[in-house]
Scaffold this motif. Sequence first.
Motif, mmCIF file in Angstrom:
data_model
loop_
_atom_site.group_PDB
_atom_site.id
_atom_site.type_symbol
_atom_site.label_atom_id
_atom_site.label_comp_id
_atom_site.label_asym_id
_atom_site.label_seq_id
_atom_site.Cartn_x
_atom_site.Cartn_y
_atom_site.Cartn_z
ATOM 1 N N LEU A 88 0.823 -1.196 0.000
ATOM 2 C CA LEU A 88 0.000 0.000 0.000
ATOM 3 C C LEU A 88 0.866 1.258 0.000
ATOM 4 N N GLU A 89 1.909 1.262 0.854
ATOM 5 C CA GLU A 89 2.785 2.433 0.935
ATOM 6 C C GLU A 89 3.509 2.680 -0.398
ATOM 7 N N ARG A 90 3.956 1.601 -1.014
ATOM 8 C CA ARG A 90 4.659 1.740 -2.286
ATOM 9 C C ARG A 90 3.722 2.258 -3.375
ATOM 10 N N ALA A 91 2.490 1.733 -3.466
ATOM 11 C CA ALA A 91 1.533 2.185 -4.477
ATOM 12 C C ALA A 91 1.132 3.644 -4.251
ATOM 13 N N GLN A 92 0.989 4.015 -2.983
ATOM 14 C CA GLN A 92 0.634 5.393 -2.658
ATOM 15 C C GLN A 92 1.746 6.363 -3.047
ATOM 16 N N LYS A 93 3.006 5.975 -2.797
ATOM 17 C CA LYS A 93 4.132 6.835 -3.113
ATOM 18 C C LYS A 93 4.255 7.076 -4.631
ATOM 19 N N VAL A 94 4.119 5.999 -5.413
ATOM 20 C CA VAL A 94 4.212 6.144 -6.873
ATOM 21 C C VAL A 94 3.087 7.036 -7.397
ATOM 22 N N PHE A 95 1.893 6.826 -6.909
ATOM 23 C CA PHE A 95 0.755 7.617 -7.358
ATOM 24 C C PHE A 95 0.926 9.089 -7.009
ATOM 25 N N GLU A 96 1.341 9.359 -5.796
ATOM 26 C CA GLU A 96 1.459 10.750 -5.353
ATOM 27 C C GLU A 96 2.545 11.502 -6.098
ATOM 28 N N GLU A 97 3.635 10.836 -6.467
ATOM 29 C CA GLU A 97 4.697 11.503 -7.224
ATOM 30 C C GLU A 97 4.168 11.984 -8.585
ATOM 31 N N ILE A 98 3.454 11.114 -9.256
ATOM 32 C CA ILE A 98 2.899 11.504 -10.557
ATOM 33 C C ILE A 98 1.788 12.535 -10.387
ATOM 34 N N ASN A 99 0.953 12.342 -9.390
ATOM 35 C CA ASN A 99 -0.194 13.216 -9.180
ATOM 36 C C ASN A 99 0.241 14.636 -8.848
ATOM 37 N N ILE A 100 1.258 14.765 -7.983
ATOM 38 C CA ILE A 100 1.713 16.101 -7.579
ATOM 39 C C ILE A 100 2.245 16.875 -8.786
ATOM 40 N N ASP A 101 3.045 16.211 -9.643
ATOM 41 C CA ASP A 101 3.593 16.885 -10.823
ATOM 42 C C ASP A 101 2.484 17.358 -11.763
#
Length: 496
Positions: A210-223
């Motif tokens: 869950l933590e790994r999926a959240q981190k990948v998503f947030e990096e793309i989402n923030i940009d």
Amino acid sequence: MAELPMGKGVSAGKIASNVQKKITRAQEKVLQKLGKADETKDLAFEEGVINFNKQLVEGTKLQKDLRAYLAAVKAMHESSRRLYECLDDMYESDWYGRKDVDSICEDSDLLWTDFHQKLVDHALISMDTYLGQFPDIKARIAKRDRKLVDFDSARHNFAAVNKGKKKEGIKITKPTSLLERAAPGWAQGILSAHNVAQTSLSRSQAEEELERAQKVFEEINIDLQEELPSLWNSRVGFYVNTFQSVAGLEEKFHREMGKINQNLNDTLEKLENQDMSRKTGNQEVRTSTAQKSERTQDANHTLSPGGPPAIPKSPSKLKPAVPPPPKVTPSKDLKQESIINLFGEAATPNISVTSPTQYEAPATANLLDMDLDSLQAATTPAAQNWDPWEATEQAAVTEEAVAETVSDTAVATTETTESVEMPEAFLFKVKTMHDYNANDSDELELKAGDVVLVVNFENPDEQDEGWLMGVKESDWIQHKDLGKKGVFPENFTQRM
């Protein structure tokens, strides 16, 4: 079972992982559609995606229309070049401004070429660069959507582990039957091995996923959250720069082209004036010759043997014939003595005016209209042995002929005046000596022998030298109006 072709750097585990991700995402989307799983929503981001798609459509259309505009400029350049080449080919070497026309054609071609190239550099290339960033952002938006599904799936798995309140080490079961049914035949073995590994996941592993999926998503989402609004706002400046470039280049092009066209117009005007001067010189020579011929005809009182006289110009350069002075009608009391005296004393010696043969009838016509020169020539002695008795007899015969002619003329005039009422503006009659073809709607069509009633112009300023206003006598007798009146050349007629 067919074997999966393996490329360099591609392992069976990697392929199985990708297949598993696609299946997991598909299951998650189905559950979300059925309402059995919640979906993470970001309304601000979704609005940004809508604006992004709209901006992409507008930019694509602008690029298409700009390319069409450039194609039209190129086609116009080619048409203009051919047109100027046609002018250059027709322009004769001895005409005025031959070298200037060559220079104008060359300058026009260079100006069109420069205009097209600058449009490409300052508008089209900028347009292509602007649209070049859209495919990458579009791919990142699609990747964000996939990572969001992965994040939701990991979140649901972790929630399921916590909901069961299972202890550390309890295995998490997976719906292996569903995976096997969805996977193609060649991946069955790979999925079986993968499912065995997945069954050993612990609660800590679900949390790590869950933590790994959240981190990948947030990096793309923030940009994307930062780039999409910035890209949307940039459209104003880009549109302004694009159309300012096009408008500025077009304004400069037309200003320079206007100078070239003005130079061409000035050159052609000078050529026209030169040609008109040459034609005017030739016309003056012809006019001078016509004037000499007209003066010769007036002196001889004869018409040109070659045909009808020249039609006077409007206004005519030839002076119209001066109308004869008004004729004086002799008194009806004119006696035989007056008639005899017209022939001179030398023609009638020793003739008694009291002879019984003299005529007592009064003259009824204007004797001044008679050709006295011919009468006098007829009564002039032809030899020195002149016989007075023969002269007396000849004079008597002549007097009788004159009286008969004058009487017939007075009767015809009286009958015409009594039978036909002349127009109020009537001046005199003329007889057409030559056919005249009308060249305009306000002119009379005349045939030789037509009788025309000459009338005054309604506006004297409209009368041109050498032209008269009138109506055919036949038209006047038939219609009794001046509706068919018109102008005609005076030198085509003879006054009656």
